[in-house]
Scaffold this active site. Structure first.
Site, mmCIF file in Angstrom:
data_model
loop_
_atom_site.group_PDB
_atom_site.id
_atom_site.type_symbol
_atom_site.label_atom_id
_atom_site.label_comp_id
_atom_site.label_asym_id
_atom_site.label_seq_id
_atom_site.Cartn_x
_atom_site.Cartn_y
_atom_site.Cartn_z
ATOM 1 N N HIS A 1 -3.564 -5.249 0.106
ATOM 2 C CA HIS A 1 -3.089 -5.777 1.396
ATOM 3 C C HIS A 1 -3.098 -7.310 1.375
ATOM 4 O O HIS A 1 -4.066 -7.938 1.818
ATOM 5 C CB HIS A 1 -3.987 -5.269 2.524
ATOM 6 C CG HIS A 1 -3.820 -3.816 2.818
ATOM 7 N ND1 HIS A 1 -3.016 -3.341 3.834
ATOM 8 C CD2 HIS A 1 -4.344 -2.720 2.210
ATOM 9 C CE1 HIS A 1 -3.055 -2.021 3.848
ATOM 10 N NE2 HIS A 1 -3.861 -1.618 2.876
ATOM 11 N N CYS B 1 0.835 -1.202 0.000
ATOM 12 C CA CYS B 1 0.000 0.000 0.000
ATOM 13 C C CYS B 1 0.878 1.264 0.000
ATOM 14 O O CYS B 1 1.490 1.580 -1.009
ATOM 15 C CB CYS B 1 -0.982 -0.042 1.166
ATOM 16 S SG CYS B 1 -2.367 1.114 0.971
ATOM 17 N N GLU C 1 -1.604 -9.357 3.258
ATOM 18 C CA GLU C 1 -1.580 -9.936 4.605
ATOM 19 C C GLU C 1 -2.963 -10.299 5.108
ATOM 20 O O GLU C 1 -3.107 -11.163 5.989
ATOM 21 C CB GLU C 1 -0.905 -8.966 5.587
ATOM 22 C CG GLU C 1 -1.688 -7.721 5.965
ATOM 23 C CD GLU C 1 -1.534 -6.541 5.020
ATOM 24 O OE1 GLU C 1 -1.872 -5.409 5.414
ATOM 25 O OE2 GLU C 1 -1.086 -6.759 3.876
#
Length: 537
Positions: free
Chosen positions: A510, A384, A512
């Site tokens: 993102h 990001c 994750e």
């Protein structure tokens, strides 16, 4: 079969691990063949945690459908390997907004709108909502906060009413509490647990199971004492001792027979099924028996609070296990990184991840760290804001656009290589207005991203307002920074990479948020693999 409801409440202190206990129980029930989901009810007045500073409440977890939610939903997804949605996180703010909107519409027919029954009815409606979809056998509801908190009272009252309204075999209350060890006296103390349960009972809620967080094993006499004074069976006093990893907790709960206790109360035939935890045990075996070790720098601006980057840290655990490699994550504050200090911070690192974030603080340090990774050929992943800083670094130091910047920081930048997206320019409200949730991305064939994902079409979760400025895309590509992933509908760049570098990739999304122990995210797996390759070369 009617849907079964489990309510998990905490006492004595916060941060005991209600989310982990909820997720562990859900994992065990799922492993016996049941369909399970978990929902989190938070007592704060914010409509969602999207506008909260990470120092206040940890990371903001984004679901597939674009809800900004509590970080516990990340635990739910990682343990269950099943997506959650905006229906899985409810706050006091959402409850009150719904009730007030109804009052303005005249839905209450002139009645005086009160906490009981109007607020509690709305809480109950949302607690039962997911059960009415027909998708789930068991709904686990975690109540945020601690019994005795003023803001939690309407939620506890709603649980009291549901414990009375639902059939006995359809409702179960778990109370997670603390049994502290006094080192001076060398003994465990049950009084905090007794007081917590008493306070819960004064509110009309009677726990069926008491889970005791402890640093030391609970002897039989302690269990008997808790059972006697808290009015539960002795087998309903569950030990939750400190574990090497949160992912070990489901196996500890199997030993304590927590899942059997719940299934007996619910009168479910799944009690005859042996829990299938083969994949989970395999993951733990790799996690606890690594063959190698790497050091990876996490460069961010919220590193003082571990929960601010919770999903990133968990993703490294998953990726490390997949590579049979222990990942030592070194959290480095980007404000401390300068041209003169960067070598001291990063020279011994096998990989570098530059984290997401908002605002001006610490971004110059991120840019210096990215330049160091690029020049010294250290495996790099930017997420990001980390990806955006990689674009700015390359624009400044390779294209020689010295004033390259993001308009988030400098609205009148001469070279705004990162700019506010067009659909964001007319917005004034902050809450829930970013580009949120799942979006598609088309990957360039033969790129590093293609080798990592092993497919050309992917979808990832987003949370941002600013994007790479398409005016500069060709210029950057000609200089070597390749846009290897784009959104088909908007043409916005989602992935950039440097083909001349061993491993240099930045992503606007993102990754994750989609990593789990059983399905570690390929970007993190590949970063750890590249770091290990660098270390061993």
């Amino acid at each position: 079969m009617s849907t079964k409801y489990v309510f998990v409440l905490g006492g004595v202190t916060s941060s005991l691990g209600k989310g982990i206990i909820s997720a562990s129980l859900a994992k065990l029930l799922q492993a016996r063949g049941l369909s399970v989901t978990i929902q989190k009810f938070d007592p704060y007045i914010n409509v969602d945690p999207g506008t909260l500073n990470p120092y206040e409440h940890g990371e903001c977890y984004v679901t597939e459908d674009g809800a900004e939610t509590d970080l516990d939903l990340g635990h739910y997804e990682r343990f269950l390997n099943v997506f959650t949605s905006r229906a899985n996180n409810v706050t006091t703010g959402k409850i009150y907004r719904t009730v007030i909107d109804k009052e303005r519409e005249g839905a209450y027919l002139g009645k005086t709108v009160q906490v009981v029954p109007h607020i509690t009815d709305e809480i109950k409606r949302r607690m039962l909502n997911l059960g009415k979809t027909g998708k789930y056998d068991v709904i686990i509801t975690e109540l945020g906060g601690t019994v005795g908190d003023i803001e939690s009272l309407p939620f506890v009252e709603a649980v009291r009413q549901l414990q009375w309204e639902l059939p006995d075999e359809d409702c179960l209350v778990v109370h997670l509490t603390l049994v502290p060890y006094l080192s001076a006296a060398k003994e465990l103390k049950t009084k905090p647990t007794q007081h917590s349960v008493r306070m819960l009972q004064q509110n009309g809620v009677h726990p069926d199971v008491i889970v005791c967080r402890t640093e030391h094993p609970l002897p039989a006499e302690i269990r008997r004492k808790v059972a006697l004074f808290c009015n539960v069976r002795i087998n309903a006093v569950i030990e939750s001792i400190d574990a090497k990893s949160i992912y070990e907790v489901p196996l500890l709960m199997v030993k304590e027979k927590l899942d059997e206790l719940v299934l007996k109360k619910f009168q479910l035939s799944a009690i005859d099924n042996t829990p299938d935890l083969a994949k989970w045990r395999s993951f733990l075996d790799r996690l606890f028996n690594p063959k190698n070790e790497v050091n990876i720098a996490l460069v961010g601006k919220y590193v003082e609070l571990q929960d601010a980057y919770k999903s990133i840290l968990e993703s490294f655990i998953h990726a490390g296990a997949e590579n049979e490699c222990k990942v030592n994550v070194h959290s480095i504050h980007s404000e401390h990184i300068t041209a003169s200090t960067v070598d001291g911070f990063l020279k011994d690192m096998d990989g570098i991840l530059v984290a997401p974030g908002f605002g001006e603080r610490g971004i110059e340090g991120k840019i210096v760290a990215i330049e160091y990774a690029r020049i010294n050929k250290i495996p790099f992943l930017g997420i990001c804001l980390g990806m955006q800083m990689a674009v700015i670094e390359y624009s400044r130091n390779v294209l020689k656009l010295e004033d390259a910047m993001t308009t988030e920081i400098k609205a009148n930048a001469k070279n705004p290589v990162i700019d506010l997206m067009e659909d964001q320019k007319s917005l004034t409200a902050k809450g829930g207005t970013m580009r949120l949730g799942k979006y598609q991305c088309r990957i360039e064939e033969g790129s590093l991203a293609h080798r990592i994902y092993k497919t050309l079409d992917i979808s990832e979760r987003h949370r941002h307002r600013y994007e790479m400025n398409n005016t500069y895309v060709d210029m950057l590509a000609q200089a070597g920074l390749i846009p290897s992933g784009k959104n088909n509908d908007t043409g916005l760049v989602e992935i950039v990479e440097l083909p001349e570098h061993p491993f240099f990739i930045g992503v606007q999304f993102h990754p994750e948020l989609k990593s789990t122990p059983e399905n570690p995210h390929p970007l993190f797996v590949s970063l750890v693999e590249a770091a290990l390759k660098r270390k061993l070369s």
